[in-house]
Design a protein around this motif. Structure first.
Motif, PDB file in Angstrom:
ATOM      1  N   ASN A  74       1.824  -3.960   6.030  1.00  0.00           N
ATOM      2  CA  ASN A  74       0.594  -3.411   5.462  1.00  0.00           C
ATOM      3  C   ASN A  74      -0.440  -3.026   6.508  1.00  0.00           C
ATOM      4  O   ASN A  74      -1.581  -2.728   6.155  1.00  0.00           O
ATOM      5  CB  ASN A  74      -0.050  -4.446   4.529  1.00  0.00           C
ATOM      6  N   LEU A  75      -0.077  -3.048   7.775  1.00  0.00           N
ATOM      7  CA  LEU A  75      -1.057  -2.898   8.851  1.00  0.00           C
ATOM      8  C   LEU A  75      -1.959  -1.678   8.688  1.00  0.00           C
ATOM      9  O   LEU A  75      -3.172  -1.770   8.857  1.00  0.00           O
ATOM     10  CB  LEU A  75      -0.334  -2.847  10.199  1.00  0.00           C
ATOM     11  N   ARG A  76      -1.397  -0.567   8.310  1.00  0.00           N
ATOM     12  CA  ARG A  76      -2.209   0.661   8.157  1.00  0.00           C
ATOM     13  C   ARG A  76      -3.102   0.630   6.927  1.00  0.00           C
ATOM     14  O   ARG A  76      -4.039   1.413   6.824  1.00  0.00           O
ATOM     15  CB  ARG A  76      -1.301   1.875   8.101  1.00  0.00           C
ATOM     16  N   ASN A  77      -2.796  -0.250   5.986  1.00  0.00           N
ATOM     17  CA  ASN A  77      -3.554  -0.309   4.736  1.00  0.00           C
ATOM     18  C   ASN A  77      -4.601  -1.416   4.723  1.00  0.00           C
ATOM     19  O   ASN A  77      -5.341  -1.543   3.750  1.00  0.00           O
ATOM     20  CB  ASN A  77      -2.602  -0.541   3.554  1.00  0.00           C
ATOM     21  N   ARG A  78      -4.637  -2.253   5.762  1.00  0.00           N
ATOM     22  CA  ARG A  78      -5.544  -3.405   5.763  1.00  0.00           C
ATOM     23  C   ARG A  78      -6.983  -2.939   5.962  1.00  0.00           C
ATOM     24  O   ARG A  78      -7.233  -1.945   6.636  1.00  0.00           O
ATOM     25  CB  ARG A  78      -5.162  -4.363   6.872  1.00  0.00           C
TER      26      ARG A  78
END
Length: 189
Positions: A74-78
């Motif tokens: 989820n790194l890009r969505n955090r």
């Protein structure tokens, strides 16, 4: 509905929240037994709190690993951290929390594997009792497990302090990202 499970840039999704709050509860349970024992000595209460220490440590190791994998997924969505030095400190603090949540139970597992005590988790014998002591496995864990655990507790206190600073001093919505209700959808104009 599926969007509630994943992080979305404004707040953490349901899976991240479940990991966070379950681990917070387990870690509080782990430390409560140790702190009560240090303050008041061994008692029925400390025995109750500490009887699950190994199992919960193993659970922390597994949950921390799954949580890290989910976080990378989820790194890009955090939700983003602040810019500048504060954001860098927040990222470093979170990375250290993850590292400690992985290292502390891993060291305990290493110690148990190399000790003559054996290891049983959730009623299953993992390492039989009476094995020969393997000093290179036991020594680092004896040296570091407790010290790193107290470091984790200090990091958690700092984490909570920063949440309170965000909420009551800077009056921003950082806490809502992990603890608050989902914002209601905006009506189309």
């Amino acid at each position: 509905m599926a969007h509630r499970w994943r992080d979305n840039g404004l707040r953490y999704g349901l899976v991240t929240r479940i990991f966070h709050w379950n681990m917070a509860f387990i870690i509080c349970w782990q430390f409560s037994g140790i702190v009560v024992n240090r303050l008041f000595g061994r008692s029925a209460l400390t025995d109750l709190l500490n009887m699950t220490h190994g199992e919960l440590g193993a659970a922390i190791l597994v949950l921390a690993a799954l949580r890290a994998i989910w976080g990378f997924y989820n790194l890009r969505n955090r939700p983003p951290h602040e810019q500048g030095a504060l954001g860098l400190a927040a990222r470093a603090g979170h990375a250290l929390l993850y590292l400690l949540m992985l290292a502390i139970p891993a060291l305990a597992l290493l110690r148990a594997t190399g000790s003559e005590w054996g290891l049983a988790l959730f009623g299953f014998e993992i390492v039989p009792r009476g094995n020969e002591r393997v000093e290179w496995m036991v020594a680092p864990a004896n040296l570091l497990h407790g010290a790193l655990a107290w470091t984790l507790l200090a990091m958690i206190a700092g984490h909570i302090a920063m949440v309170l600073i965000h909420r009551f001093v800077w009056k921003d919505e950082v806490l809502r990202r992990m603890a608050g209700p989902a914002p209601l959808p905006q009506a189309a104009e």
